[in-house]
Design a protein around this motif. Structure first.
Motif, short mmCIF file in Angstrom:
data_model
loop_
_atom_site.label_atom_id
_atom_site.label_comp_id
_atom_site.label_asym_id
_atom_site.label_seq_id
_atom_site.Cartn_x
_atom_site.Cartn_y
_atom_site.Cartn_z
N ILE A 321 0.85 -1.18 0.00
CA ILE A 321 0.00 0.00 0.00
C ILE A 321 0.89 1.23 0.00
O ILE A 321 1.86 1.31 0.78
N ASN A 322 0.54 2.19 -0.85
CA ASN A 322 1.25 3.46 -0.88
C ASN A 322 0.35 4.57 -0.35
O ASN A 322 -0.88 4.48 -0.41
N LEU A 323 0.98 5.61 0.14
CA LEU A 323 0.28 6.78 0.67
C LEU A 323 0.46 7.92 -0.32
O LEU A 323 1.60 8.28 -0.66
N ALA A 324 -0.65 8.47 -0.80
CA ALA A 324 -0.60 9.53 -1.81
C ALA A 324 -1.31 10.78 -1.30
O ALA A 324 -2.17 10.72 -0.42
N VAL A 325 -0.94 11.91 -1.89
CA VAL A 325 -1.55 13.20 -1.56
C VAL A 325 -2.11 13.80 -2.84
O VAL A 325 -1.42 13.82 -3.87
N PHE A 326 -3.37 14.28 -2.80
CA PHE A 326 -3.89 14.97 -3.98
C PHE A 326 -3.18 16.30 -4.15
O PHE A 326 -2.99 17.05 -3.18
N LYS A 327 -2.79 16.59 -5.37
CA LYS A 327 -1.94 17.73 -5.67
C LYS A 327 -2.56 19.06 -5.24
O LYS A 327 -1.87 19.97 -4.80
N ASN A 328 -3.86 19.19 -5.39
CA ASN A 328 -4.49 20.47 -5.08
C ASN A 328 -5.15 20.52 -3.71
O ASN A 328 -6.07 21.29 -3.47
N THR A 329 -4.67 19.68 -2.78
CA THR A 329 -5.17 19.77 -1.41
C THR A 329 -5.04 21.20 -0.89
O THR A 329 -4.07 21.90 -1.20
N HIS A 330 -6.00 21.61 -0.10
CA HIS A 330 -5.94 22.94 0.50
C HIS A 330 -5.06 22.95 1.75
O HIS A 330 -4.91 24.00 2.39
N ASN A 331 -4.53 21.80 2.10
CA ASN A 331 -3.71 21.71 3.31
C ASN A 331 -2.47 20.87 3.02
O ASN A 331 -2.29 19.80 3.60
N LEU A 332 -1.65 21.33 2.10
CA LEU A 332 -0.46 20.58 1.71
C LEU A 332 0.50 20.41 2.88
O LEU A 332 1.08 19.34 3.07
N ASP A 333 0.66 21.44 3.69
CA ASP A 333 1.57 21.35 4.82
C ASP A 333 1.09 20.27 5.80
O ASP A 333 1.87 19.43 6.26
N GLY A 334 -0.23 20.28 6.09
CA GLY A 334 -0.77 19.27 7.00
C GLY A 334 -0.69 17.87 6.42
O GLY A 334 -0.39 16.90 7.13
#
Length: 438
Positions: A321-334
């Motif tokens: 399993i990989n952990l991904a972040v959506f590019k346009n999240t409003h909380n990139l730092d978090g």
């Protein structure tokens, strides 16, 4: 990927979704987070025996993160039967979570949408650096030559689980090391009134994992060097015929398993109905179903001959399993802080222990929880004899198309219809026709 791994969307839907220009990320509607820097939405995949088990494992850790950072994480555990479709919808609608789990085999396909945050040197630096992670796990995070689309979270490998009492009753002294030995053992077990080997014949992702390994053992690939589908070459046909032949020819897999798609073979093994099971990191699942560790043994998945290793001795895909972040999240730092937390040594030990998986973080692997005999088999497989599924943009369509072809062949076997090289090739040709045109 893991456990109930059904890719629930068809190849056409996948093709359209992956071809679309993706925006992704946390929004204030549709399940995403709001604009508050103190809130994140997290989609977790179903790793335990049930969604309730996952919530019990994860919520204390999310509470710990909130206490450390002040950021509240809104958790949703998404069943495998829905996960890929949910993610693809989010990439095109822009209404998804901030952080999510993805099956590592989907990395290149989801990377191609452009919706996921690339993990370049700067982003990896925020979580301690890329060199913290095991190479085999990094190999399933996106296409070669590109910044990874995700970060490894849990690593898994296939192993052969065998019931010690059923083996002893059948006069079998050790687990099979080759497929010929497995077939021979299966005949002895069947003669004692037990079924030999479990399978999830209607689970398209489970099917692709196994036939991919069989293809490697036959010296074959599903794609050419330039990434074009090549599903009907002789090696692939022989591999698929051999895998389905465990039911059709060897009678090792019971015909009822042709309809299994939701973890039923694990349940059958835990209840003592099956002598063997090919599964990813199954110990926690078996424990939750009442099977103690002293009732079964764990051995490497068989090969054609000899012992597991590289090349034709491959015996597992690199699962995980990989952990991904959506590019346009409003909380990139978090979101970045959350990824750092989840991949930190302390959390890696807690979470991978809970799920009987292997940490993809090097420094966490030395913990005594991961040096047990059962974990030794999995770690050795990941280090020496496991390879990543094709990291191509059309990988999701590949899983669905070929996995469905194998499902149809299992249905033929269960109905008593012959599974021949010709019938296998015809199904694989049909699957290849469903792949996007280049």
């Amino acid at each position: 990927m893991r456990r109930i791994r059904v890719a629930a969307v068809g190849a056409v839907t996948l093709s359209l979704a992956l071809a679309a220009t993706a925006c992704g990320g946390g929004s204030s509607t549709g399940g995403g987070s709001n604009d508050s820097p103190k809130t994140l939405t997290y989609w977790a995949s179903n790793q335990g025996a049930s969604i309730a088990v996952d919530k019990k494992v994860l919520q204390p850790e999310l509470d710990k993160f909130e206490k450390q950072t002040g950021i509240k994480v809104k958790l949703e555990v998404v069943p495998w039967s829905d996960l890929l479709n949910r993610i693809l919808t989010a990439t095109t609608s822009g209404q998804g979570p901030d952080v999510l789990n993805i099956g590592n085999t989907w990395s290149a396909s989801l990377q191609a949408t452009g919706a996921l945050l690339p993990w370049d040197a700067k982003n990896f630096g925020r979580i301690g650096g890329k060199d913290r992670f095991v190479d085999s796990a990094l190999g399933s995070t996106g296409a070669a030559g590109k910044d990874p689309a995700a970060v490894p979270l849990y690593s898994m490998a296939y192993a052969l689980y065998y019931n010690k009492k059923i083996f002893a009753d059948a006069g079998i002294a050790k687990p099979p090391a080759t497929w010929a030995e497995l077939a021979a053992d299966g005949r002895k077990i069947n003669a004692k009134g037990k079924s030999a080997l479990g399978a999830e014949g209607a689970n398209v992702s489970e099917n692709i994992h196994h036939v991919f390994v069989f293809a490697k053992q036959h010296g074959a690939d599903f794609f050419t060097a330039d990434g074009k589908p090549d599903f009907t070459n002789d090696g692939v046909v022989a591999a698929v015929q051999q895998y389905v032949g465990l039911m059709a020819k060897d009678k090792a897999i019971p015909t009822s398993d042709a309809e299994y798609a939701q973890n039923q073979s694990v349940s059958d093994f835990a209840k003592g109905k099956l002598a063997m099971l090919l599964w990813q990191s199954a110990s926690s699942n078996l424990k939750s179903q009442g099977m103690s560790e002293d009732q079964y043994g764990i051995a490497p998945v068989p090969v054609q001959s000899g012992t597991p290793g590289a090349g034709a001795q491959v015996n597992s895909m690199v699962a995980g399993i990989n952990l991904a972040v959506f590019k346009n999240t409003h909380n990139l730092d978090g979101a970045t802080k959350f990824v750092k937390f989840m991949t930190g040594d302390a959390e890696q030990k807690i979470l991978n222990t809970a799920y009987s998986t292997i940490p993809p973080v090097k420094s966490a692997q030395s913990d005594t929880a991961f040096t047990t005999p059962s974990n030794a088999v999995l770690k050795d497989t990941l280090a020496k004899s496991a390879v990543a599924l094709p990291q191509v943009a059309d990988e999701s369509q590949f899983e669905t198309a070929v996995g469905t072809a194998v499902k149809e062949l299992f249905a033929d076997a269960a109905a008593g219809r012959a599974v021949t090289a010709g019938s296998v090739k015809a199904q694989l040709a049909k699957a290849q026709q469903q792949m996007p045109a280049k």
